[in-house]
Structures are given as structure tokens and as C-alpha cells.
Design a protein around this motif. Structure first.
Motif, PDB file in Angstrom:
ATOM      1  N   GLN A  92       0.856  -1.185   0.000  1.00 20.03           N
ATOM      2  CA  GLN A  92       0.000   0.000   0.000  1.00 20.03           C
ATOM      3  C   GLN A  92       0.890   1.233   0.000  1.00 20.03           C
ATOM      4  OE1 GLN A  92      -1.863  -1.161   3.645  1.00 20.03           O
ATOM      5  NE2 GLN A  92      -3.665  -2.004   2.651  1.00 20.03           N
ATOM      6  N   VAL A  93       0.726   2.058  -1.018  1.00 20.46           N
ATOM      7  CA  VAL A  93       1.528   3.271  -1.174  1.00 20.46           C
ATOM      8  C   VAL A  93       0.640   4.477  -0.885  1.00 20.46           C
ATOM      9  CG1 VAL A  93       2.952   4.648  -2.726  1.00 20.46           C
ATOM     10  CG2 VAL A  93       2.982   2.151  -2.891  1.00 20.46           C
ATOM     11  N   TYR A  94       1.097   5.331   0.031  1.00 19.66           N
ATOM     12  CA  TYR A  94       0.355   6.533   0.410  1.00 19.66           C
ATOM     13  C   TYR A  94       1.157   7.763   0.007  1.00 19.66           C
ATOM     14  CZ  TYR A  94      -2.290   3.395   3.509  1.00 19.66           C
ATOM     15  OH  TYR A  94      -3.055   2.374   4.029  1.00 19.66           O
ATOM     16  N   VAL A  95       0.500   8.726  -0.579  1.00 14.99           N
ATOM     17  CA  VAL A  95       1.105  10.018  -0.875  1.00 14.99           C
ATOM     18  C   VAL A  95       0.282  11.086  -0.178  1.00 14.99           C
ATOM     19  CG1 VAL A  95       1.622  11.717  -2.654  1.00 14.99           C
ATOM     20  CG2 VAL A  95       2.118   9.296  -3.070  1.00 14.99           C
ATOM     21  N   ASP A  96       0.934  11.833   0.691  1.00 16.58           N
ATOM     22  CA  ASP A  96       0.269  12.879   1.479  1.00 16.58           C
ATOM     23  C   ASP A  96      -0.961  12.337   2.208  1.00 16.58           C
ATOM     24  OD1 ASP A  96       2.182  14.684   0.623  1.00 16.58           O
ATOM     25  OD2 ASP A  96       1.021  15.282  -1.131  1.00 16.58           O
ATOM     26  N   GLY A  97      -0.835  11.103   2.703  1.00 20.63           N
ATOM     27  CA  GLY A  97      -1.873  10.498   3.533  1.00 20.63           C
ATOM     28  C   GLY A  97      -2.940   9.739   2.782  1.00 20.63           C
ATOM     29  N   SER A  98      -2.958   9.834   1.457  1.00 14.06           N
ATOM     30  CA  SER A  98      -3.993   9.156   0.663  1.00 14.06           C
ATOM     31  C   SER A  98      -3.377   7.986  -0.097  1.00 14.06           C
ATOM     32  CB  SER A  98      -4.635  10.128  -0.328  1.00 14.06           C
ATOM     33  OG  SER A  98      -5.274  11.179   0.354  1.00 14.06           O
ATOM     34  N   ILE A  99      -4.069   6.857  -0.084  1.00 11.44           N
ATOM     35  CA  ILE A  99      -3.578   5.690  -0.803  1.00 11.44           C
ATOM     36  C   ILE A  99      -3.680   5.935  -2.302  1.00 11.44           C
ATOM     37  CG2 ILE A  99      -5.777   4.431  -0.899  1.00 11.44           C
ATOM     38  CD1 ILE A  99      -4.061   1.899  -0.132  1.00 11.44           C
ATOM     39  N   VAL A 100      -2.685   5.503  -3.059  1.00  9.94           N
ATOM     40  CA  VAL A 100      -2.672   5.723  -4.502  1.00  9.94           C
ATOM     41  C   VAL A 100      -2.872   4.400  -5.233  1.00  9.94           C
ATOM     42  CG1 VAL A 100      -1.175   7.734  -4.297  1.00  9.94           C
ATOM     43  CG2 VAL A 100      -0.158   5.491  -4.667  1.00  9.94           C
ATOM     44  N   SER A 101      -3.480   4.476  -6.399  1.00  8.61           N
ATOM     45  CA  SER A 101      -3.643   3.298  -7.253  1.00  8.61           C
ATOM     46  C   SER A 101      -2.323   3.003  -7.948  1.00  8.61           C
ATOM     47  CB  SER A 101      -4.748   3.546  -8.286  1.00  8.61           C
ATOM     48  OG  SER A 101      -5.988   3.772  -7.653  1.00  8.61           O
ATOM     49  N   THR A 102      -2.060   1.719  -8.159  1.00  8.88           N
ATOM     50  CA  THR A 102      -0.779   1.321  -8.732  1.00  8.88           C
ATOM     51  C   THR A 102      -0.976   0.303  -9.846  1.00  8.88           C
ATOM     52  OG1 THR A 102      -0.546  -0.396  -7.025  1.00  8.88           O
ATOM     53  CG2 THR A 102       0.509   1.739  -6.601  1.00  8.88           C
ATOM     54  N   SER A 103       0.014   0.219 -10.721  1.00  4.58           N
ATOM     55  CA  SER A 103       0.083  -0.837 -11.724  1.00  4.58           C
ATOM     56  C   SER A 103       1.246  -1.744 -11.376  1.00  4.58           C
ATOM     57  CB  SER A 103       0.262  -0.248 -13.124  1.00  4.58           C
ATOM     58  OG  SER A 103       1.491   0.465 -13.203  1.00  4.58           O
ATOM     59  N   ILE A 104       1.252  -2.951 -11.919  1.00  2.00           N
ATOM     60  CA  ILE A 104       2.242  -3.951 -11.536  1.00  2.00           C
ATOM     61  C   ILE A 104       2.811  -4.647 -12.754  1.00  2.00           C
ATOM     62  CG2 ILE A 104       0.640  -5.881 -11.262  1.00  2.00           C
ATOM     63  CD1 ILE A 104       3.315  -5.039  -8.683  1.00  2.00           C
ATOM     64  N   ILE A 105       4.098  -4.951 -12.710  1.00  2.00           N
ATOM     65  CA  ILE A 105       4.766  -5.759 -13.726  1.00  2.00           C
ATOM     66  C   ILE A 105       5.474  -6.895 -13.014  1.00  2.00           C
ATOM     67  CG2 ILE A 105       6.557  -5.821 -15.502  1.00  2.00           C
ATOM     68  CD1 ILE A 105       6.052  -2.870 -16.018  1.00  2.00           C
ATOM     69  N   GLY A 106       5.220  -8.139 -13.425  1.00  2.00           N
ATOM     70  CA  GLY A 106       5.939  -9.282 -12.868  1.00  2.00           C
ATOM     71  C   GLY A 106       5.649  -9.533 -11.409  1.00  2.00           C
ATOM     72  N   ASN A 107       4.400  -9.540 -11.036  1.00  2.00           N
ATOM     73  CA  ASN A 107       4.024  -9.684  -9.630  1.00  2.00           C
ATOM     74  C   ASN A 107       4.566 -10.991  -9.026  1.00  2.00           C
ATOM     75  OD1 ASN A 107       2.783  -8.827  -7.298  1.00  2.00           O
ATOM     76  ND2 ASN A 107       0.812  -9.748  -7.803  1.00  2.00           N
ATOM     77  N   ARG A 108       5.087 -10.917  -7.804  1.00  2.00           N
ATOM     78  CA  ARG A 108       5.579 -12.100  -7.090  1.00  2.00           C
ATOM     79  C   ARG A 108       5.634 -11.786  -5.607  1.00  2.00           C
ATOM     80  NH1 ARG A 108      11.822 -13.279  -8.268  1.00  2.00           N
ATOM     81  NH2 ARG A 108      12.035 -13.531  -6.030  1.00  2.00           N
ATOM     82  N   ARG A 109       5.760 -12.848  -4.795  1.00  2.00           N
ATOM     83  CA  ARG A 109       5.890 -12.656  -3.347  1.00  2.00           C
ATOM     84  C   ARG A 109       7.227 -12.004  -3.026  1.00  2.00           C
ATOM     85  NH1 ARG A 109       2.242 -15.016  -0.011  1.00  2.00           N
ATOM     86  NH2 ARG A 109       0.851 -16.605  -0.883  1.00  2.00           N
ATOM     87  N   ILE A 110       7.217 -11.146  -2.017  1.00  2.00           N
ATOM     88  CA  ILE A 110       8.432 -10.457  -1.603  1.00  2.00           C
ATOM     89  C   ILE A 110       9.275 -11.376  -0.723  1.00  2.00           C
ATOM     90  CG2 ILE A 110       9.331  -8.548  -0.219  1.00  2.00           C
ATOM     91  CD1 ILE A 110       6.873  -6.939  -1.080  1.00  2.00           C
ATOM     92  N   PHE A 111      10.528 -11.553  -1.102  1.00  2.00           N
ATOM     93  CA  PHE A 111      11.478 -12.312  -0.284  1.00  2.00           C
ATOM     94  C   PHE A 111      12.835 -11.633  -0.436  1.00  2.00           C
ATOM     95  CE2 PHE A 111      14.344 -15.609   1.122  1.00  2.00           C
ATOM     96  CZ  PHE A 111      13.644 -16.196   2.166  1.00  2.00           C
ATOM     97  N   GLN A 112      13.171 -10.797   0.542  1.00  2.00           N
ATOM     98  CA  GLN A 112      14.370  -9.973   0.462  1.00  2.00           C
ATOM     99  C   GLN A 112      15.636 -10.773   0.757  1.00  2.00           C
ATOM    100  OE1 GLN A 112      14.401  -6.879  -0.506  1.00  2.00           O
ATOM    101  NE2 GLN A 112      12.222  -6.396  -0.445  1.00  2.00           N
TER     102      GLN A 112
END
Length: 405
Positions: free
Chosen positions: A262-282
Motif C-alpha cells: 500500500q503506497v500513500y502520498v500525502d496520507g492518501s492511498i494511490v492506485s498502482t500498476s504492476i509488472i511481474g508480480n511475485r511474493r516479496i522475499f528480500q
């Protein structure tokens, strides 16, 4: 660490000390556990044969009420609280506060290190729960007026800010963060937050483990965990407009998909697009940096051509090991008070002018990189309607204005 068995009351203590620079003592009684850690002190890198207590943990069950006490590097952490926090209120010489394990070739504390070609001898303290271990090593970074009083960090293309400690990103663990930024680089692709391996050189397009890179691409927030795995804000608003903005990223659960961030800009959540979606494993052997690629391997500039260091101001970076509660964690984002500036208390980087009789103008051109033009504080006559972005610095106040028509 506690054993995985839910009903177990067994505590396992694991200790590792390199070069005899530190060691633990453990005193165990029927109803009491007492752990102390000692760090080496002295002028030499090792074999000083002098130690001082740097942490203490006590678990006392001699009465009906269990008593816990902890201090120093063994202090019990509140992981619901902020674990990393950089408020940019002060910059101190490197070595003023000891960073565990950060030794020089000749002593127990390092006072200089090179980051991405720049020699750094300053530090910014971590004010969060993880303490001195995550103090940032910095250079070519100035302190100027803050967003609402106080100070902010002023970054140029030679500024560096990175943490020598591994983490805090790790595998699929939850990491969320937020920070304030202000920049005029509306056509640039700049690194805000980065975490990645520090071993090796080449960065493959697809890897088993992830890195994490938040950039401003022509003022649009973009997150990459691989060169071919990307989350991008679809709001066309260019945030590199010379005003303060707040950006926050919340990870809702462990090992979530990139699309779930979830990405927030100035307190409001923004809609996003995705390329190559996968689970996060750092990667578990990475280091974090702010405003650039920091200590990470040298191949990131090639993996992300066109990206560069952040140029502008940053303030109040905080990082959590839990999902965000956006209004509770960032109440100042929702405050209605008007920001007020404070005087500059330390000269900004060399590419700013702090002579009160002169100003630096940053002309934002459509066909060339922004360049500083040193003139008296008068409007530039050659600014076209498409170039109405002007930043003016004096020794009292940094502001953004639109020249008269």
C-alpha cells in the motif's frame, strides 16, 4: 530465542564474538537469569584486554510477579514502535558514537569510510529502537530549514547516506516506512530508499531473492524488487514540484505479493500498476541506504540505467517492522497547521549559495538537466511558461515560487 514448541518454557541464548571484541556472561539460578555483555575498549583494534559492560538483561521470578529489566544492547525492543528514525536534526563526526562491529584497520571505531566513490566522515544517529547499530554514515549532506521548524537533510548528487549494518529488510519479514521529501528535479529518476546485497557486482534481471528500491521517476513513485518486477503509481501528478510531500509504503503481511503493498502520498492511498508480480522475499545479506545506492553492489546503475542520487530535501524518515496505521503513525501528515521555517544552522552542500546577498536559481529546462545559475535575487527573464519552476535559496529561507507572467 524461544523454541518453536508452543508449550515450551526453554530459552536458548546464542552468542557470537569476533576477535575477542565482546563476550557474554550468563548467570543462571532456579528462578533468575542474568545476562551481561561486555565490549572491548582501548586504542587498538584488538587485544586491549579492557572491557566495559554494554548491555544487561535480567529475568527475575523469585516472587509471584516476574520482573524484567534490560539496558544497552540487550534492551528489550518494542517492535510496534519505530525501529529506524532519522530526523536530520544534527550531523556528527563518524566515531562519536560507537557502531557495534564497525572497526577500522587500527582501532575499535571507524572515523571514515567510502560510499559509492565519496569519502564519508559524518554520521546521523538512528533515534529508533534498533539504536546505534543502524546509525547512518553520511557525507556531502547539509542541514537546512525543516518542514515545520527544526531541520531537514539537503542532498545533492554527491551526498551519501547508508547504514553499515545488515538489514533491517530480511526474507519475507514485514517492513513499512514513511518520509517527507521536497525536490524540483521534475524530469529526473532518483533513488529515495534502497536495500540490496553488498556482495558481488552484476545485478541480474531476475534473481532468487529480492532487493527493494523506491525511486521518483519524473516525480512518480516506483518500487522495484527486481529489474523486471515493478510497482508504479498511476497517478500522473508530478511530485517533484518544489513542495513538501509525504510518501509511505505499508507491507500488510509477511511475504505478501508486491501488488499488495500500500503506497500513500500525502496520507492518501494511490492506485498502482504492476509488472511481474511475485511474493516479496528480500536478500538477508543486504544494507539499506537513503538517497542513493549506498553500500550495495556496483551493478545497480547498470541494472537501472538513468537512475541517480536524490537531489533535494528529506525529513523525518521512520521505519517499522509491522503494517502501517497511517493516521496514527503519521499524524503530522493530517495536521492543518501551516509549515513555518527555521533558520539554517549549518551551511548546506557546496552547490547551494549561503551568501545573503545572492541566490541560486535552478532553471528547470525541458531539454537539459537542471543547472544552477548564480545571480542576484531577480526573476530570470528567459523562463518560459513550460519552465515555471524556480527555487531560490538565501541564508534565511528556502522557497519555491512561480515567476510573474
Amino acid at each position: 530465542t524461544k523454541t518453536r514448541h508452543e508449550g515450551s518454557n526453554l530459552i536458548q541464548i546464542v552468542s557470537r564474538g569476533n576477535f575477542y571484541n565482546n563476550f557474554l556472561t550468563i548467570d543462571v539460578a532456579d528462578n533468575k537469569l542474568d545476562v551481561k555483555i561486555y565490549d572491548e575498549i582501548g586504542d587498538q583494534r584488538q587485544f586491549n584486554l579492557k572491557y566495559e559492560e554494554s548491555g544487561h538483561l535480567s529475568i527475575d521470578k523469585t516472587t509471584s510477579v516476574t520482573k524484567l529489566s534490560s539496558s544497552g544492547v540487550l534492551k528489550l525492543l518494542d517492535l510496534d514502535d519505530v525501529i529506524l528514525m532519522y530526523d536530520f536534526e544534527d550531523i556528527l563526526p563518524l566515531g562519536t558514537r560507537k557502531v557495534p562491529g564497525f572497526r577500522s584497520d587500527s582501532g575499535l571505531m571507524k572515523d571514515v569510510i567510502k560510499i559509492r566513490g565519496e569519502v564519508c566522515s559524518d554520521s546521523i544517529y538512528n533515534q529508533g529502537q534498533f539504536g546505534a547499530q543502524y546509525d547512518a554514515q553520511v557525507c556531502n549532506l547539509g542541514l537546512g530549514p525543516g518542514r515545520i521548524g527544526g531541520r531537514s537533510g539537503w542532498f545533492n548528487d554527491r551526498s551519501r547516506m547508508a547504514m553499515i549494518a545488515s538489514g533491517p529488510f530480511s526474507a519475507g519479514d514485514v517492513i513499512s516506512f514513511g518520509l517527507w521529501f521536497k525536490t524540483w528535479q521534475y524530469e529526473s529518476n532518483m533513488v529515495l530508499i534502497h536495500y540490496a546485497d553488498y556482495w558481488g557486482g552484476h545485478v541480474r534481471k531476475s534473481q532468487e531473492k529480492d532487493h527493494f528500491t523506491l525511486t521518483l521517476e519524473s516525480g512518480i513513485p516506483v518500487i522495484n524488487t527486481q529489474p523486471v518486477v515493478e510497482l508504479r503509481s498511476i497517478d500522473p501528478t508530478n511530485l517533484a514540484d518544489g513542495n513538501w510531500h509525504h510518501i509511505a509504503v505499508s507491507m500488510p503481511r509477511k511475504s505478501c505479493y508486491l501488488s499488495e503493498l500500500q503506497v500513500y502520498v500525502d496520507g492518501s492511498i494511490v492506485s498502482t500498476s504492476i509488472i511481474g508480480n511475485r511474493r516479496i522475499f528480500q536478500t538477508t545479506s543486504g544494507r539499506m541506504s537513503i538517497g542513493g545506492y549506498g553500500y550495495s553492489k556496483s551493478g545497480f546503475e547498470d541494472a537501472y540505467p538513468g537512475t541517480g542520487p536524490y537531489i533535494g530535501m528529506l525529513d523525518d524518515f521512520v521505519l517499522f517492522s509491522r503494517p502501517l496505521q497511517i493516521e496514527a503513525d503519521f499524524p503530522d501528515v493530517f495536521a492543518t497547521e501551516s509549515p513555518t521555517a527555521s533558520p539554517v544552522s549549518r551551511p548546506p552542500p557546496s552547490n547551494f549559495c549561503n551568501d545573503g546577498s545572492q541566490m541560486f536559481f535552478w532553471k528547470m529546462s525541458n531539454d537539459e538537466s537542471p543547472s544552477p545559475i548564480l545571480k542576484q535575487c531577480t526573476w530570470l527573464q528567459d523562463i518560459t511558461p513550460l519552465e515555471k519552476r524556480l527555487a531560490c535559496y538565501s541564508n534565511d529561507w528556502l522557497y519555491n515560487s512561480i515567476p510573474p507572467a
